[in-house]
Scaffold this motif. Structure first.
Motif, PDB file in Angstrom:
ATOM      1  N   PHE A 184       1.479  -3.794  -7.970  1.00  0.00           N
ATOM      2  CA  PHE A 184       1.772  -4.098  -6.569  1.00  0.00           C
ATOM      3  C   PHE A 184       0.669  -4.908  -5.896  1.00  0.00           C
ATOM      4  O   PHE A 184       0.749  -5.182  -4.692  1.00  0.00           O
ATOM      5  N   GLY A 185      -0.368  -5.295  -6.651  1.00  0.00           N
ATOM      6  CA  GLY A 185      -1.429  -6.129  -6.086  1.00  0.00           C
ATOM      7  C   GLY A 185      -2.242  -5.418  -5.027  1.00  0.00           C
ATOM      8  O   GLY A 185      -2.528  -5.992  -3.969  1.00  0.00           O
ATOM      9  N   ALA A 186      -2.636  -4.178  -5.295  1.00  0.00           N
ATOM     10  CA  ALA A 186      -3.428  -3.414  -4.332  1.00  0.00           C
ATOM     11  C   ALA A 186      -4.744  -4.111  -4.053  1.00  0.00           C
ATOM     12  O   ALA A 186      -5.359  -4.716  -4.942  1.00  0.00           O
ATOM     13  N   THR A 187      -5.193  -4.044  -2.799  1.00  0.00           N
ATOM     14  CA  THR A 187      -6.443  -4.711  -2.414  1.00  0.00           C
ATOM     15  C   THR A 187      -7.671  -3.964  -2.895  1.00  0.00           C
ATOM     16  O   THR A 187      -8.776  -4.518  -2.904  1.00  0.00           O
ATOM     17  N   THR A 188      -7.513  -2.707  -3.274  1.00  0.00           N
ATOM     18  CA  THR A 188      -8.621  -1.902  -3.787  1.00  0.00           C
ATOM     19  C   THR A 188      -8.293  -1.443  -5.201  1.00  0.00           C
ATOM     20  O   THR A 188      -7.183  -0.974  -5.464  1.00  0.00           O
ATOM     21  N   THR A 189      -9.272  -1.598  -6.104  1.00  0.00           N
ATOM     22  CA  THR A 189      -9.076  -1.165  -7.489  1.00  0.00           C
ATOM     23  C   THR A 189      -9.481   0.289  -7.625  1.00  0.00           C
ATOM     24  O   THR A 189     -10.622   0.646  -7.289  1.00  0.00           O
ATOM     25  N   PRO A 190      -8.608   1.162  -8.092  1.00  0.00           N
ATOM     26  CA  PRO A 190      -8.971   2.578  -8.252  1.00  0.00           C
ATOM     27  C   PRO A 190     -10.017   2.742  -9.351  1.00  0.00           C
ATOM     28  O   PRO A 190      -9.930   2.119 -10.411  1.00  0.00           O
ATOM     29  N   ASP A 191     -11.031   3.585  -9.073  1.00  0.00           N
ATOM     30  CA  ASP A 191     -12.130   3.761 -10.025  1.00  0.00           C
ATOM     31  C   ASP A 191     -12.598   5.215 -10.099  1.00  0.00           C
ATOM     32  O   ASP A 191     -13.745   5.474 -10.463  1.00  0.00           O
ATOM     33  N   HIS A 192     -11.719   6.170  -9.743  1.00  0.00           N
ATOM     34  CA  HIS A 192     -12.043   7.600  -9.757  1.00  0.00           C
ATOM     35  C   HIS A 192     -13.100   7.976  -8.713  1.00  0.00           C
ATOM     36  O   HIS A 192     -13.773   8.987  -8.867  1.00  0.00           O
ATOM     37  N   ARG A 193     -13.220   7.185  -7.676  1.00  0.00           N
ATOM     38  CA  ARG A 193     -13.932   7.604  -6.477  1.00  0.00           C
ATOM     39  C   ARG A 193     -12.888   7.821  -5.397  1.00  0.00           C
ATOM     40  O   ARG A 193     -11.955   7.024  -5.232  1.00  0.00           O
TER      41      ARG A 193
END
Length: 599
Positions: free
Chosen positions: A165-174
């Protein structure tokens, strides 16, 4: 109570709140937690991250590390990057939890794999003595599994969906980063379900891919339903009724037909061809049940299975002639004959007839015999001493009348003698180890007493010109009912704290005029199920008899008493007629007026 028509529907203007909360007006708090393990039993929260959004706009964010009471395992540090040193000076959960609950107050919680995060939040609330607010919860994993296909993303992990979906934030387990990514995933999923006709929070909560788009788009049909008890009628484009049902809350019940909770294939088919729903608001649940029966009998909706063909029921009749015999008929007439039933299957009626023939030597031939009988050859029953032979003049009318009286007594009064004879016959067969014959006779006896008990319960109420009864309501006031000749003639409610007697008088004046049985009405077809509904209400706890015209009694040693003994054993027997809805015991309510008090 006049017969219902589709023009007597009562529409109630709904508020916008009743139609559901638009998704654009919902405040979502998207939350993500980092923890020391996979279960709140033995693990603790190390980080909160939450984003508050409404209508696509961010209203605020909440982020903090949390100091656990035990060290963070090394593999968790590798996964999240959160070290023991980072949380050493962080606030404890007893400080953070009240702050988070204040931030999230009045919102809908959203999480990716919400079961995990909500379980930790609930455990933290309990640990810190905070009451859990009972948030509504949306799980983006559950929605994604229904809206995102395998050819779009390899799985439904947050990282895969954020990339899709082209999220503006990349999930990184924070926690905060993952919460921000989940916000973008939520908005993308809401856009998809919006294209499928889902526009309110209630629709989003109940969304399921098992519900077809066409079915979901017809949900607006239920939006006009009032939140009141009554009857609902699904109709097709031509206005023909497809299905009739009852509900304590018409709007809530009809909405279920457009959600995943409706799994019946025929109901899904029915909704697909429905074009409107007609509500008929009723004063009491009894009125709703009776109106449902009458509408089904009158219109025979194709998707109603129960009570569509009451004319298929049969009765056992003891004919009114010089030498009466038992006959199975479909119509009850006002001809002086004795009737038992109705039976929902002809085989059950035949079993009851056979049981009575076992111990009462009635003739079984079908020709109508004159007063002198018909001289000719007798059947084998005369040789077996199972019949007195009136057909060959071996039995006079007077002698035969005693036999007929035994049969009539079973159908309309005491059946003690006949049941005792059947029991003796059972004992004889069992002693001779003829167990299959004994089982057959046992089932026939149960069919007989069921039918006789049913007839003996219905007949007195049908013969009663008027009966007024009341039942106290849980919220105060009274539920008032007028019954005339076994038919619900009127019903109303008296307000809490008011004297109910003026309402009783008004109800009697306005109630439907009901003709007595045999006076131009088909009592067999129309009234049987309705009278049984009324009887069950009259026998329910708390009902008081207010007024009675005529007498209302049942025989003390009638078939109901025999059935009360036999029925508890029926679960161990082969069922004879499982659809017989009448209770096992006879009506034994004292006849007389009981005072009503204001409530």
């Amino acid at each position: 109570m006049p017969p219902p028509t589709f023009d007597d529907m009562q529409m109630v203007q709904e508020t916008f709140e009743d139609l559901g909360v638009a998704l654009a007006d919902v405040t979502f708090v998207v939350v993500d937690l980092e923890t020391t393990g996979g279960s709140p039993a033995g693990s603790q929260i190390t980080e909160f991250g939450a984003v508050k959004v409404r209508g696509g706009a961010v209203l605020g964010e909440f982020q903090t590390l949390v100091r656990p009471s035990t060290p963070i395992p090394p593999f968790i540090t590798v996964l999240t990057g959160i070290t023991n040193a980072m949380v050493a000076e962080a606030p404890a959960i007893r400080t953070v939890m009240p702050q988070f609950l204040e931030f999230a107050a009045g919102s809908v919680l959203v999480a990716h794999n919400a079961g995990f995060d909500v379980s930790f939040l609930r455990a933290a609330a309990a640990e810190t003595g905070q009451p859990w607010p009972g948030f509504a919860v949306i799980d983006t994993v559950r929605l994604a599994r229904q809206l995102v296909h395998r050819d779009e993303a390899p799985n439904h992990k947050l990282s895969s969906l954020a990339q899709l979906f082209g999220a503006t934030t990349t999930p990184d387990h924070r926690a905060l980063h993952d919460a921000r990514a989940t916000v973008d995933v939520l908005h993308a999923l809401i856009e998809r379900v919006g294209n499928l006709g889902v526009h309110t929070l209630e629709e989003l909560q109940s969304y399921s891919s098992r519900v077809s788009t066409a079915q979901r788009r017809k949900r607006f049909l239920a939006d006009a339903m009032p939140s009141a008890p009554g009857v609902y009628v699904f109709r097709d484009r031509a206005g023909e009724p497809l299905y009739v049902g009852t509900a304590t809350d018409l709007r809530r019940r009809t909405r279920t037909y457009f959600t995943a909770s409706e799994t019946r294939r025929r109901m899904t088919e029915m909704v697909g061809i429905s074009e409107s729903i007609t509500p008929i608001v009723c004063a009491t649940p009894l009125e709703a049940s009776v109106r449902e029966l009458r509408l089904i009998a009158a219109h025979k909706p194709r998707y109603n299975r129960r009570s569509r063909s009451p004319e298929k029921a049969v009765w056992v009749k003891l004919t009114d002639e010089p030498f009466p015999r038992l006959s199975i008929v479909r119509v009850v007439k006002d001809d002086g004959a004795a009737y038992a039933g109705p039976f929902t299957a002809r085989r059950t009626a035949e079993a009851a007839v056979t049981a009575l023939h076992e111990v009462v030597p009635l003739r079984q031939c079908t020709p109508r015999l004159s007063l002198r009988g018909t001289r000719g050859s007798a059947c084998v029953l005369l040789e077996m001493q199972r019949c007195g032979g009136p057909c060959v003049g071996a039995q006079t009318v007077e002698d035969y009348s005693h036999v007929a009286e035994q049969a009539a007594e079973v159908l309309s009064g005491s059946c003690r003698t006949v049941v005792a004879a059947l029991h003796a016959r059972l004992d004889t067969l069992a002693a001779q180890e003829r167990f299959e014959e004994a089982a057959t006779l046992r089932d026939r006896m149960l069919a007989l007493v069921r039918a006789a008990a049913r007839a003996q319960r219905l007949r007195p109420l049908r013969a009663t010109p008027e009966l007024v009864a009341a039942r106290r309501r849980d919220g105060g006031g009274w539920e008032l009912v007028v019954v005339r000749h076994g038919r619900l003639a009127g019903t109303t409610l008296s307000p809490p704290g008011a004297d109910p007697l003026p309402y009783v008088a008004a109800l009697q004046e306005t109630a439907e005029v009901v003709q007595p049985p045999g006076a131009g009405q088909d009592t067999a077809v129309v009234l049987t199920e309705e009278t049984e509904l009324v009887l069950r209400w009259l026998e329910s706890p708390g009902v008081r008899l207010v007024h009675l015209t005529g007498t209302w009694t049942c025989p003390v040693d009638g078939a109901g008493a025999a059935r009360a003994v036999l029925e508890p054993q029926a679960s161990h027997w082969r069922e004879v007629d499982v659809r017989d809805p009448s209770p096992a015991t006879p009506l034994e309510r004292p006849v007389g007026a009981l005072p009503l008090g204001a409530a």
